[in-house]
Design a protein around this motif. Sequence first.
Motif, PDB file in Angstrom:
ATOM      1  N   ALA A  82       0.722  -1.297   0.151  1.00 20.91           N
ATOM      2  CA  ALA A  82       0.068   0.087   0.104  1.00 20.91           C
ATOM      3  C   ALA A  82       0.890   1.222  -0.010  1.00 20.91           C
ATOM      4  CB  ALA A  82      -1.092  -0.096   1.258  1.00 20.91           C
ATOM      5  N   LEU A  83       2.098   1.118   0.842  1.00 20.80           N
ATOM      6  CA  LEU A  83       2.806   2.444   0.840  1.00 20.80           C
ATOM      7  C   LEU A  83       3.583   2.509  -0.697  1.00 20.80           C
ATOM      8  CD1 LEU A  83       4.625   4.598   1.892  1.00 20.80           C
ATOM      9  CD2 LEU A  83       6.157   2.890   2.958  1.00 20.80           C
ATOM     10  N   LEU A  84       3.937   1.513  -1.198  1.00 20.02           N
ATOM     11  CA  LEU A  84       4.550   1.566  -2.309  1.00 20.02           C
ATOM     12  C   LEU A  84       3.436   2.187  -3.573  1.00 20.02           C
ATOM     13  CD1 LEU A  84       6.684  -1.608  -2.579  1.00 20.02           C
ATOM     14  CD2 LEU A  84       7.611   0.519  -2.199  1.00 20.02           C
ATOM     15  N   ASP A  85       2.352   1.521  -3.561  1.00 15.56           N
ATOM     16  CA  ASP A  85       1.452   2.003  -4.420  1.00 15.56           C
ATOM     17  C   ASP A  85       0.910   3.518  -4.248  1.00 15.56           C
ATOM     18  OD1 ASP A  85       0.940  -0.274  -5.770  1.00 15.56           O
ATOM     19  OD2 ASP A  85      -0.913  -0.747  -4.404  1.00 15.56           O
ATOM     20  N   GLN A  86       0.920   4.097  -3.058  1.00 15.76           N
ATOM     21  CA  GLN A  86       0.730   5.439  -2.720  1.00 15.76           C
ATOM     22  C   GLN A  86       1.871   6.382  -3.131  1.00 15.76           C
ATOM     23  OE1 GLN A  86       0.513   6.154   1.645  1.00 15.76           O
ATOM     24  NE2 GLN A  86       0.665   8.324   1.320  1.00 15.76           N
ATOM     25  N   GLN A 219      21.044  -4.536  15.332  1.00 11.98           N
ATOM     26  CA  GLN A 219      19.953  -3.956  16.030  1.00 11.98           C
ATOM     27  C   GLN A 219      19.719  -2.666  16.173  1.00 11.98           C
ATOM     28  OE1 GLN A 219      21.304  -5.422  20.058  1.00 11.98           O
ATOM     29  NE2 GLN A 219      20.465  -7.581  19.589  1.00 11.98           N
ATOM     30  N   MET A 220      19.425  -2.011  14.915  1.00 11.56           N
ATOM     31  CA  MET A 220      19.128  -0.720  14.569  1.00 11.56           C
ATOM     32  C   MET A 220      17.724  -0.500  14.819  1.00 11.56           C
ATOM     33  SD  MET A 220      21.482  -0.005  11.255  1.00 11.56           S
ATOM     34  CE  MET A 220      21.133   1.781  11.225  1.00 11.56           C
ATOM     35  N   THR A 221      17.211   0.723  15.224  1.00 11.07           N
ATOM     36  CA  THR A 221      15.817   0.998  15.339  1.00 11.07           C
ATOM     37  C   THR A 221      15.461   1.384  13.993  1.00 11.07           C
ATOM     38  OG1 THR A 221      16.251   3.409  15.597  1.00 11.07           O
ATOM     39  CG2 THR A 221      16.248   1.893  17.471  1.00 11.07           C
ATOM     40  N   GLY A 222      13.910   1.183  13.725  1.00 13.91           N
ATOM     41  CA  GLY A 222      13.284   1.537  12.451  1.00 13.91           C
ATOM     42  C   GLY A 222      13.858   3.075  12.020  1.00 13.91           C
ATOM     43  N   ALA A 223      14.192   4.019  12.887  1.00 13.50           N
ATOM     44  CA  ALA A 223      14.507   5.424  12.492  1.00 13.50           C
ATOM     45  C   ALA A 223      15.785   5.240  12.118  1.00 13.50           C
ATOM     46  CB  ALA A 223      14.080   6.254  13.821  1.00 13.50           C
ATOM     47  N   GLN A 224      16.684   4.501  12.736  1.00 10.67           N
ATOM     48  CA  GLN A 224      18.049   4.587  12.419  1.00 10.67           C
ATOM     49  C   GLN A 224      18.400   3.817  11.145  1.00 10.67           C
ATOM     50  OE1 GLN A 224      19.438   2.232  16.026  1.00 10.67           O
ATOM     51  NE2 GLN A 224      20.290   4.178  16.744  1.00 10.67           N
ATOM     52  N   PHE A 225      17.605   2.904  10.660  1.00  9.10           N
ATOM     53  CA  PHE A 225      17.745   2.265   9.132  1.00  9.10           C
ATOM     54  C   PHE A 225      16.960   3.179   8.398  1.00  9.10           C
ATOM     55  CE2 PHE A 225      15.275  -0.511   6.183  1.00  9.10           C
ATOM     56  CZ  PHE A 225      16.498  -1.033   5.411  1.00  9.10           C
ATOM     57  N   ALA A 226      16.171   4.167   8.644  1.00 10.66           N
ATOM     58  CA  ALA A 226      15.823   5.142   7.603  1.00 10.66           C
ATOM     59  C   ALA A 226      16.572   6.022   7.443  1.00 10.66           C
ATOM     60  CB  ALA A 226      14.275   5.725   8.208  1.00 10.66           C
ATOM     61  N   GLU A 227      17.494   6.468   8.551  1.00 11.19           N
ATOM     62  CA  GLU A 227      18.470   7.363   8.171  1.00 11.19           C
ATOM     63  C   GLU A 227      19.685   6.865   7.571  1.00 11.19           C
ATOM     64  OE1 GLU A 227      21.338  10.365  11.271  1.00 11.19           O
ATOM     65  OE2 GLU A 227      20.335   8.706  12.081  1.00 11.19           O
ATOM     66  N   LEU A 228      19.981   5.502   7.703  1.00 14.57           N
ATOM     67  CA  LEU A 228      20.984   5.080   7.007  1.00 14.57           C
ATOM     68  C   LEU A 228      20.379   4.957   5.402  1.00 14.57           C
ATOM     69  CD1 LEU A 228      22.366   1.361   7.627  1.00 14.57           C
ATOM     70  CD2 LEU A 228      21.338   2.179   5.334  1.00 14.57           C
ATOM     71  N   LEU A 229      19.185   4.678   5.207  1.00 13.95           N
ATOM     72  CA  LEU A 229      18.768   4.769   3.781  1.00 13.95           C
ATOM     73  C   LEU A 229      18.911   6.186   3.202  1.00 13.95           C
ATOM     74  CD1 LEU A 229      15.433   2.414   3.719  1.00 13.95           C
ATOM     75  CD2 LEU A 229      17.722   2.038   3.121  1.00 13.95           C
ATOM     76  N   ALA A 230      18.360   7.122   4.053  1.00 18.04           N
ATOM     77  CA  ALA A 230      18.611   8.563   3.557  1.00 18.04           C
ATOM     78  C   ALA A 230      19.879   8.750   3.232  1.00 18.04           C
ATOM     79  CB  ALA A 230      17.921   9.514   4.443  1.00 18.04           C
ATOM     80  N   PRO A 264       8.975   5.371   9.909  1.00 20.57           N
ATOM     81  CA  PRO A 264      10.259   6.299   9.328  1.00 20.57           C
ATOM     82  C   PRO A 264      10.475   5.719   7.869  1.00 20.57           C
ATOM     83  CG  PRO A 264      10.859   4.471  11.239  1.00 20.57           C
ATOM     84  CD  PRO A 264       9.077   4.582  10.920  1.00 20.57           C
ATOM     85  N   LEU A 265      10.087   4.495   7.598  1.00 20.63           N
ATOM     86  CA  LEU A 265      10.405   3.957   5.980  1.00 20.63           C
ATOM     87  C   LEU A 265       9.630   4.911   5.309  1.00 20.63           C
ATOM     88  CD1 LEU A 265      11.743   1.988   4.192  1.00 20.63           C
ATOM     89  CD2 LEU A 265       9.652   0.644   4.578  1.00 20.63           C
ATOM     90  N   ARG A 266       8.470   5.088   5.462  1.00 18.20           N
ATOM     91  CA  ARG A 266       7.392   6.182   4.915  1.00 18.20           C
ATOM     92  C   ARG A 266       8.000   7.484   4.365  1.00 18.20           C
ATOM     93  NH1 ARG A 266       1.966   5.414   4.369  1.00 18.20           N
ATOM     94  NH2 ARG A 266       1.945   3.762   5.999  1.00 18.20           N
ATOM     95  N   ARG A 267       8.817   7.845   5.555  1.00 18.92           N
ATOM     96  CA  ARG A 267       9.216   9.359   5.218  1.00 18.92           C
ATOM     97  C   ARG A 267      10.464   9.073   4.189  1.00 18.92           C
ATOM     98  NH1 ARG A 267       8.135   9.666  11.014  1.00 18.92           N
ATOM     99  NH2 ARG A 267       9.860   9.060  11.530  1.00 18.92           N
ATOM    100  N   VAL A 268      11.315   8.077   4.283  1.00 20.47           N
ATOM    101  CA  VAL A 268      12.723   8.262   3.595  1.00 20.47           C
ATOM    102  C   VAL A 268      12.046   7.866   2.155  1.00 20.47           C
ATOM    103  CG1 VAL A 268      13.365   5.803   4.056  1.00 20.47           C
ATOM    104  CG2 VAL A 268      14.982   7.650   3.320  1.00 20.47           C
ATOM    105  N   LEU A 269      11.155   6.792   2.021  1.00 24.39           N
ATOM    106  CA  LEU A 269      10.633   6.253   0.557  1.00 24.39           C
ATOM    107  C   LEU A 269       9.971   7.846   0.018  1.00 24.39           C
ATOM    108  CD1 LEU A 269       9.542   2.598   0.835  1.00 24.39           C
ATOM    109  CD2 LEU A 269      11.818   3.672   0.151  1.00 24.39           C
ATOM    110  N   ALA A 270       9.165   8.352   0.765  1.00 28.77           N
ATOM    111  CA  ALA A 270       8.516   9.534   0.109  1.00 28.77           C
ATOM    112  C   ALA A 270       9.506  10.499  -0.640  1.00 28.77           C
ATOM    113  CB  ALA A 270       7.516  10.231   1.000  1.00 28.77           C
TER     114      ALA A 270
END
Length: 301
Positions: A82-86, A219-230, A264-270
């Motif tokens: 759903a996120l990828l579709d959005q 053992q990264m948090t979701g926010a840390q993983f999103a920051e890694l992607l960014a 947090p994944l939603r924010r970086v993918l956007a």
Amino acid sequence: MTTPAHAPLPRHDRFDYTPIHRRPDFCWPGGARLAVYVAVNHEHFAFGAGLGARLAPGTEPDVLNHAWREYGNRVGAWRLMALLDQLGLPAAALLNTALYDHCPELVAACVARGDELVAHGHTNADNQSALAPEAEAALLAACRARIAAESGRAPEGWLSPWIAETPRTPDLLAAAGYRYTLNWCHDDQPTRLRTAAGPLWAIPYPQEANDIPAVIARQMTGAQFAELLADQFDEMREQSAHQPLVMGIALHPYLVGQPHRLRPLRRVLARIAAADDVWLTTPGRIAAHMDALAAEGGWPL
């Protein structure tokens, strides 16, 4: 046994060493310099036996960890789609063929949204590294045939469960009709592998921008993983001024489909989806572009 200091080390001979700044220059479609793809690993695991990521220590039958991984198929994958579709993002669906028996509705949804289907073994409860040549060849052929029969098109790409290979895997992949592999993570550009059955592209697949090593191993948090992607995106976007690059993002629905990681994944993918100077694509399209470059003599054999 210690290798003498003057002796060459054992090598695979699949490709030669070339530094990234000494290769032919080119652009991706539309003049882009950075190709970005999202790979969603859709996996199914045996109950009571076999391999699998672990949220916590457990003994077989390991209800805790089996149920945690199954959350991805029942909930996480649907939220992620759903996120990828959005965001209008394409994706590669890396499929265990056991999903056709377990949850065919999920595979059908991947097909309906136009995901590229990539063969990912039969189940991630097993790996192929100990298989005899005939058994490994049969596995590669059976996965390709099952996806073609069930979903209407044979996959062009392969990712081994647990990135496990035998010394023969690239040869067997090319012989079975696969055009590329995601197993090798040695570069930020595609590499043409030498095999006994002709060339095979190694399309860069991330082991850093990947939620399994990030969340499970580090053992990264979701926010840390999103920051890694960014950070990965920003740095590769800047570096792509000097050479064309590929950025893969590897996701597992039982990890990033959890609400606290999805946010947090939603924010970086956007942010990535909004970039107008990158090629949002799939690994199969990257391989096709490289085939065209090679045919024109624009990429070394």
